[in-house]
Design an enzyme around this catalytic site. Sequence first.
Site, PDB file in Angstrom:
ATOM      1  N   HIS A  75      -4.056  -4.082  -4.634  1.00 20.40           N
ATOM      2  CA  HIS A  75      -4.205  -3.752  -3.165  1.00 20.40           C
ATOM      3  C   HIS A  75      -5.666  -4.095  -2.727  1.00 20.40           C
ATOM      4  O   HIS A  75      -6.731  -3.500  -2.980  1.00 20.40           O
ATOM      5  CB  HIS A  75      -4.044  -2.439  -3.276  1.00 20.40           C
ATOM      6  CG  HIS A  75      -3.895  -1.738  -1.788  1.00 20.40           C
ATOM      7  ND1 HIS A  75      -4.658  -0.482  -1.314  1.00 20.40           N
ATOM      8  CD2 HIS A  75      -3.320  -2.336  -0.678  1.00 20.40           C
ATOM      9  CE1 HIS A  75      -4.659  -0.294  -0.224  1.00 20.40           C
ATOM     10  NE2 HIS A  75      -3.826  -1.395   0.432  1.00 20.40           N
TER      11      HIS A  75
ATOM     12  N   GLU B  62      -7.921  -2.209  -5.413  1.00 13.58           N
ATOM     13  CA  GLU B  62      -7.096  -1.340  -6.279  1.00 13.58           C
ATOM     14  C   GLU B  62      -6.390  -1.927  -7.355  1.00 13.58           C
ATOM     15  O   GLU B  62      -5.343  -2.722  -6.574  1.00 13.58           O
ATOM     16  CB  GLU B  62      -6.433  -0.176  -5.575  1.00 13.58           C
ATOM     17  CG  GLU B  62      -7.560   0.824  -4.823  1.00 13.58           C
ATOM     18  CD  GLU B  62      -6.849   1.851  -3.736  1.00 13.58           C
ATOM     19  OE1 GLU B  62      -7.353   2.918  -3.822  1.00 13.58           O
ATOM     20  OE2 GLU B  62      -5.814   1.457  -3.174  1.00 13.58           O
TER      21      GLU B  62
ATOM     22  N   SER C 271       0.776  -1.177   0.162  1.00 14.11           N
ATOM     23  CA  SER C 271      -0.084   0.037   0.036  1.00 14.11           C
ATOM     24  C   SER C 271       0.831   1.213  -0.050  1.00 14.11           C
ATOM     25  O   SER C 271       0.432   2.314  -0.186  1.00 14.11           O
ATOM     26  CB  SER C 271      -0.946   0.010   1.396  1.00 14.11           C
ATOM     27  OG  SER C 271      -0.183  -0.173   2.504  1.00 14.11           O
TER      28      SER C 271
ATOM     29  N   ASN D 122      -6.334   5.659   0.061  1.00 15.10           N
ATOM     30  CA  ASN D 122      -5.565   6.179   1.175  1.00 15.10           C
ATOM     31  C   ASN D 122      -5.305   7.817   1.086  1.00 15.10           C
ATOM     32  O   ASN D 122      -5.252   8.518   2.091  1.00 15.10           O
ATOM     33  CB  ASN D 122      -4.176   5.375   1.523  1.00 15.10           C
ATOM     34  CG  ASN D 122      -4.455   4.241   2.263  1.00 15.10           C
ATOM     35  OD1 ASN D 122      -5.571   4.032   2.863  1.00 15.10           O
ATOM     36  ND2 ASN D 122      -3.490   3.044   2.054  1.00 15.10           N
TER      37      ASN D 122
END
Length: 672
Positions: free
Chosen positions: A153, A165, A132, A204
């Site tokens: 991800h 992702e 990540s 994120n």
Amino acid sequence: MTSTEYIKTITVVGAGTMGHGIAEVAALSGFKVYLADISTDILSNALGKIKWSLSKLSEKGQLRESVDNIMSRIIPVVNIENGQYTKEFASAISQSDFVIEAIPERIDLKQQLFRFLDENAPQHAILATNTSSLPISEIAAVTKRPEKVVGMHFFNPPPLMPLVEIIKGDKTDDEVVKTVYDLAKKFGKQPVVVKKDVPGFIVNRILGRFLNEACWMVARGKASVTEVDSAVKYRLGFPMGAFELADYSGIDVFHLVFIAMVQRGMKMTGCPLFKEKFDKKEYGMKTGKGFYEYPAPGKYVRPNIPKEAGEKVDIVALMAPAINEAAWLLENDIATMEDIDKAVMLGLGWPKGVFEYADELGIDSVVNALKKLKEETGLEEYEPNALLTRMVQEGKLGRKSGRGFREYRPVEEIAKKTLLIRLEKPIAWIVLNRPDKYNAINYELLKELSDTLDELELNNEIRVIVITGAGRVFSAGADVSSFVGITPVKAAIFSRKFQEVNLKIEYYTKPVIAALNGYTLGGGLEIAMSTDFRIASETAMLGQPEIKLGIIPGAGGTQRLARLIGISKAKQLIFTGEYIPAGEALKLGLVDKVVPPERLEDEVRTFALKLSEMPPLAIMLAKYAVNYGLESNIWTGLALESSSFGLLFSTEDVAEGVSAFFEKRKPKFKGQ
Ligand code: COA
């Protein structure tokens, strides 16, 4: 042939939190899986956790095969002994068509691993990383196949979180991205594509901006922790407050993720309160103290966040940095608008996409809030993105101007106590609106629903009704709290009243569509089954769970479910109370169409608009002929059909329809 057909064997390297979850997902989807880690202890612990998780899914009736069957597809492999990769590991890799890594986030470890994977994996194998925070391209660079290295991800816990992702490195082939996209779909996940490898990807980055701003609001003395959280929960409708979420997931986790993003070049000035908590090791629930206090480390109780506390919080300023970030992602072609909205809805549980929030809050207000923040703090990162300022110049201000990131028709909103009515002529949206109770249905809601239907029936400008739920849920069914201490007679009356409302929907004079945006359970499903069409989000779960409370469906479920999906399937759902996902409901004929969550509203609107152009009286009579006909013998049904057929020749609409046909133009039906 789909692009993933050749993938039969998968290796997951790293059996920690993410790795064992990914292995479970892959085995669940039918793949043979090697699960690799450095010791037998770690591996047997991981297998134990997978087994436990599968048993939970099995108890909920969500598995099509036995837990043991699925477990037998996972083969544990010790991958390192005495500092060397083992022969067993090399052999597993040589048999793998796809390898995904979920080892600790250290670039040296990952590069070493990818060198080994590259040397041992078959030529065609794709090598994926679940990182990540590290650059895909730096990992890919040590291999001779950077075009086959990609980011994949997952979110924690992988078996439950739908989002994945997929990140394209500098050299990743488009075909490889497509294959991994299809593989994620095969895993039953909802992939989004991140077209450039930016730190934090989509989720994120947006979460980072949002939590950081929430924190700054408190650090700058503009609001308290509880006030911000109350605004987040009750005014923005997020599943948890910002600080509630930080405490729940671990302040340390977020702090470290944000630091990693900043180290990789994201311009974000970290809020000091996060660091303070981190330094004091007050990580949240797991340490017993974070922004809130908990009875003991690891013991979770929901913090007390009063509904009214957030009334004064400036939610535009709170959301502006996250919206600015989303605009940056779009402006730099890192992801599409649909994927960004999908990512925040599925990755963060936001009830709406970030661009929808932007449009609702007003693009001009967002830009002004950013300018003000920049002025107050002198921080460059608040500079409004060019896309936003351009939109303001072009008058694309969001919902209020009819155009923003999306286009809007004029809408009039009427808020009742338990419903929100959105009049978007010719469509009326009835939104079941008790989101903090998962739109549970009580007497008041039934009464309001019934009255609203009566009112809309007389409104000639409304041609189609859509029923949907506020937040992430259609409705979790009858309000269980109204069953406490209820007498048998009162319960029968409640059932009767609920049935009356559903009959009203079934025999309504205008078409009714149910837009199933999440859980559709018990009475929620019974409402949906009374409508003419059910369009569901891929995230919807449907079921009649009443049996688990010791009762049976009481608002038509025993009748309409059997009519829709057949007697034995209906009995199975009613006797077991199990929930089925939208995809399965589609196969059973319980829903008519399944669409990605971020597309639901548009799909429903498009369909409703199409219906609204049809002659209303003919639709009404067709509906009656079908519905009454199904409940009677064919002679009665046919008699109703022919008398309705005849009756329609007395309408102006038939004259309009016929002359438009000859004049080769689109008819304009008036319902007269
Ligand atoms: N009646 C009353 N309140 C309900 C409800 C219902 N049918 N369904 C959910 N809620 C409330 C919960 O009590 C909770 O309120 P709280 O925050 O004040 O405690 C809130 O909605 C969220 O529900 P929660 O259970 O915490 O969410 P979850 O995501 O863990 O689980 C469900 C979601 C839908 C699986 C779960 O809520 C459920 O099983 N609900 C009951 C379904 C049911 O039996 N319906 C048939 C009734 S006849």
